[in-house]
Design a protein around this motif. Structure first.
Motif, mmCIF file in Angstrom:
data_model
loop_
_atom_site.group_PDB
_atom_site.id
_atom_site.type_symbol
_atom_site.label_atom_id
_atom_site.label_comp_id
_atom_site.label_asym_id
_atom_site.label_seq_id
_atom_site.Cartn_x
_atom_site.Cartn_y
_atom_site.Cartn_z
ATOM 1 N N ALA A 91 3.884 9.770 -12.832
ATOM 2 C CA ALA A 91 3.805 10.583 -11.613
ATOM 3 C C ALA A 91 5.023 10.388 -10.718
ATOM 4 C CB ALA A 91 2.528 10.251 -10.847
ATOM 5 N N GLY A 92 6.026 9.640 -11.206
ATOM 6 C CA GLY A 92 7.226 9.396 -10.413
ATOM 7 C C GLY A 92 7.012 8.421 -9.283
ATOM 8 N N GLU A 93 6.022 7.558 -9.398
ATOM 9 C CA GLU A 93 5.659 6.661 -8.311
ATOM 10 C C GLU A 93 5.961 5.212 -8.662
ATOM 11 O OE1 GLU A 93 1.811 9.269 -6.732
ATOM 12 O OE2 GLU A 93 1.512 7.450 -7.932
ATOM 13 N N VAL A 94 6.262 4.452 -7.613
ATOM 14 C CA VAL A 94 6.484 3.024 -7.742
ATOM 15 C C VAL A 94 6.129 2.394 -6.396
ATOM 16 C CG1 VAL A 94 8.908 3.081 -7.003
ATOM 17 C CG2 VAL A 94 8.152 1.309 -8.568
ATOM 18 N N PRO A 95 5.571 1.182 -6.378
ATOM 19 C CA PRO A 95 5.318 0.544 -5.080
ATOM 20 C C PRO A 95 6.600 0.487 -4.259
ATOM 21 C CG PRO A 95 4.229 -0.691 -6.821
ATOM 22 C CD PRO A 95 5.096 0.342 -7.501
ATOM 23 N N ALA A 96 6.510 0.828 -2.981
ATOM 24 C CA ALA A 96 7.693 0.853 -2.118
ATOM 25 C C ALA A 96 8.309 -0.538 -2.053
ATOM 26 C CB ALA A 96 7.317 1.333 -0.724
ATOM 27 N N ALA A 105 22.442 11.522 -10.798
ATOM 28 C CA ALA A 105 23.343 10.641 -10.061
ATOM 29 C C ALA A 105 22.532 9.533 -9.395
ATOM 30 C CB ALA A 105 24.097 11.443 -9.009
ATOM 31 N N ILE A 106 23.117 8.342 -9.320
ATOM 32 C CA ILE A 106 22.453 7.227 -8.644
ATOM 33 C C ILE A 106 22.270 7.574 -7.170
ATOM 34 C CG2 ILE A 106 22.711 4.813 -7.933
ATOM 35 C CD1 ILE A 106 24.205 4.360 -10.575
ATOM 36 N N SER A 107 21.060 7.325 -6.658
ATOM 37 C CA SER A 107 20.749 7.663 -5.271
ATOM 38 C C SER A 107 20.405 6.402 -4.502
ATOM 39 C CB SER A 107 19.572 8.644 -5.217
ATOM 40 O OG SER A 107 19.227 8.946 -3.886
ATOM 41 N N ARG A 108 20.902 6.307 -3.278
ATOM 42 C CA ARG A 108 20.577 5.180 -2.413
ATOM 43 C C ARG A 108 19.467 5.596 -1.458
ATOM 44 N NH1 ARG A 108 22.154 2.636 2.446
ATOM 45 N NH2 ARG A 108 22.229 0.350 2.265
ATOM 46 N N VAL A 151 12.413 10.074 -2.792
ATOM 47 C CA VAL A 151 13.815 10.116 -3.191
ATOM 48 C C VAL A 151 14.004 11.344 -4.074
ATOM 49 C CG1 VAL A 151 15.681 8.929 -4.408
ATOM 50 C CG2 VAL A 151 14.020 7.610 -3.107
ATOM 51 N N LYS A 152 14.903 12.219 -3.676
ATOM 52 C CA LYS A 152 15.159 13.437 -4.421
ATOM 53 C C LYS A 152 16.452 13.281 -5.210
ATOM 54 C CE LYS A 152 12.825 16.274 -0.931
ATOM 55 N NZ LYS A 152 12.948 17.406 0.021
ATOM 56 N N LEU A 153 16.315 13.169 -6.517
ATOM 57 C CA LEU A 153 17.479 12.976 -7.375
ATOM 58 C C LEU A 153 18.146 14.315 -7.685
ATOM 59 C CD1 LEU A 153 16.146 10.341 -9.940
ATOM 60 C CD2 LEU A 153 17.342 9.947 -7.774
ATOM 61 N N VAL A 154 19.461 14.281 -7.844
ATOM 62 C CA VAL A 154 20.227 15.474 -8.217
ATOM 63 C C VAL A 154 21.116 15.122 -9.409
ATOM 64 C CG1 VAL A 154 20.210 16.417 -5.881
ATOM 65 C CG2 VAL A 154 22.079 14.911 -6.584
ATOM 66 N N PRO A 155 21.479 16.131 -10.214
ATOM 67 C CA PRO A 155 22.317 15.837 -11.392
ATOM 68 C C PRO A 155 23.681 15.268 -11.033
ATOM 69 C CG PRO A 155 21.281 17.976 -11.587
ATOM 70 C CD PRO A 155 21.042 17.522 -10.183
ATOM 71 N N SER A 198 0.828 -1.211 0.000
ATOM 72 C CA SER A 198 0.000 0.000 0.000
ATOM 73 C C SER A 198 0.859 1.257 0.000
ATOM 74 C CB SER A 198 -0.923 0.008 1.225
ATOM 75 O OG SER A 198 -0.171 -0.084 2.421
ATOM 76 N N ARG A 199 2.143 1.128 0.365
ATOM 77 C CA ARG A 199 3.020 2.294 0.393
ATOM 78 C C ARG A 199 3.569 2.582 -1.010
ATOM 79 N NH1 ARG A 199 7.782 1.570 4.096
ATOM 80 N NH2 ARG A 199 7.958 -0.350 2.881
ATOM 81 N N THR A 200 3.816 3.845 -1.264
ATOM 82 C CA THR A 200 4.337 4.267 -2.561
ATOM 83 C C THR A 200 5.603 5.085 -2.369
ATOM 84 O OG1 THR A 200 2.113 4.352 -3.520
ATOM 85 C CG2 THR A 200 3.832 5.570 -4.661
ATOM 86 N N LEU A 201 6.601 4.788 -3.186
ATOM 87 C CA LEU A 201 7.837 5.560 -3.187
ATOM 88 C C LEU A 201 7.734 6.617 -4.281
ATOM 89 C CD1 LEU A 201 10.729 5.696 -1.940
ATOM 90 C CD2 LEU A 201 11.472 4.297 -3.880
ATOM 91 N N HIS A 202 8.039 7.859 -3.934
ATOM 92 C CA HIS A 202 7.967 8.970 -4.884
ATOM 93 C C HIS A 202 9.385 9.398 -5.253
ATOM 94 C CE1 HIS A 202 3.625 9.671 -4.073
ATOM 95 N NE2 HIS A 202 3.956 9.213 -2.877
#
Length: 259
Positions: free
Chosen positions: A144-149, A163-166, A175-179, A115-119
């Motif tokens: 929408a930038g969403e995927v099941p958690a 950049a790859i983010s952990r 998850v906030k991605l940066v260049p 039921s949780r969503t990762l944004h």
């Protein structure tokens, strides 16, 4: 006696490669009929990461089966020894299980869908088509930038423009991605520049050296600490320099390991 020995050897060989079996249930203990069982050749983390960076989520399928009314299945993976088995059923969370040919996986319980969503965002905007990697489980964000958690408390988020983010579950569900930063350097050995070496940061292969040994990583993590290179049996790594471009000197792995 000779015929008996031949029969015994044949029986042993048949048992070694006897398909992967199991039974699929829901959390109430009821068998799930019609669940899809898919088998994929196992891959190590290096091969998986290279595939992900190439934008390939789907792996080549070895075999597919379906559970019977009583939830049982038999998956013939055609003598492939190490296999990842995906168990998937409508209205249930899927399950990926490492196995070997001939395994009886026993009871496999599929819970309700997550039921949780990762944004996944960048600059406050949704990032579509980002790949979320959690163990051997891989998915892609929607528009929408969403995927099941992911089940795991940690995951990697991969997109060619960032950049790859952990991601860690303790950091919330965004998850906030940066260049990231551009990293340029060179791979060398005792004889000079090394072409076609694979250059990695944090275990992710992000570039390949050119004929003159130089490489460019367009989106390295801002806080990267070390960088490595591998070509064949030669390998090496170097810490992030305070100034200038990194030069990675590679040597035969045994020599490198001992330094």
């Amino acid at each position: 006696m000779r015929k008996l020995a031949i029969l015994l050897v044949a029986a042993v060989c048949t048992n070694v490669y006897a398909a992967i079996t199991g039974t699929v249930f829901d959390t109430d203990g009821k068998p799930i009929a019609g669940a899809a069982i898919r088998g994929y050749a196992a891959e190590n983390s290096s091969a998986m990461r290279a595939r992900i960076l190439a934008g390939k989520i789907d792996r080549e399928q070895l075999a597919i089966a379906q559970t019977a009314e009583n939830g049982t299945f038999s998956l013939d993976v055609k003598n492939t020894v190490a296999v990842d088995v995906l168990v998937d059923a409508p209205s249930h969370a899927h399950n990926m299980i490492p196995a070997v040919d001939g395994d009886d996986l026993g009871a496999i319980v599929l819970g309700p869908p997550l039921s949780r969503t990762l944004h996944v965002t960048s600059g406050g905007k949704a990032v579509a088509n980002a790949i979320v990697v959690s163990g051997i489980d891989v998915s892609r964000t929607n528009a929408a930038g969403e995927v099941p958690a992911p089940f795991s408390t940690s995951a990697y988020v991969v997109h060619p423009d960032y950049a790859i983010s952990r991601h860690s579950g303790i950091n919330g569900m965004e998850v906030k991605l940066v260049p990231g930063v551009v990293v340029r350097g060179r791979v060398v050995n005792a004889a000079g520049p090394v072409a076609h070496a694979i250059v990695s940061i944090g275990g992710w292969p992000l570039a390949e050296s050119g004929d003159d040994g130089t490489f460019t990583i367009a989106h390295a993590p801002d806080k990267w600490q070390s960088i490595s290179a591998v070509r064949g049996s030669d390998a090496g790594s170097v810490a992030r320099p305070k100034t200038g471009a990194p030069e990675i000197r590679i040597a035969p792995a045994a020599t490198f390991a001992g330094t």
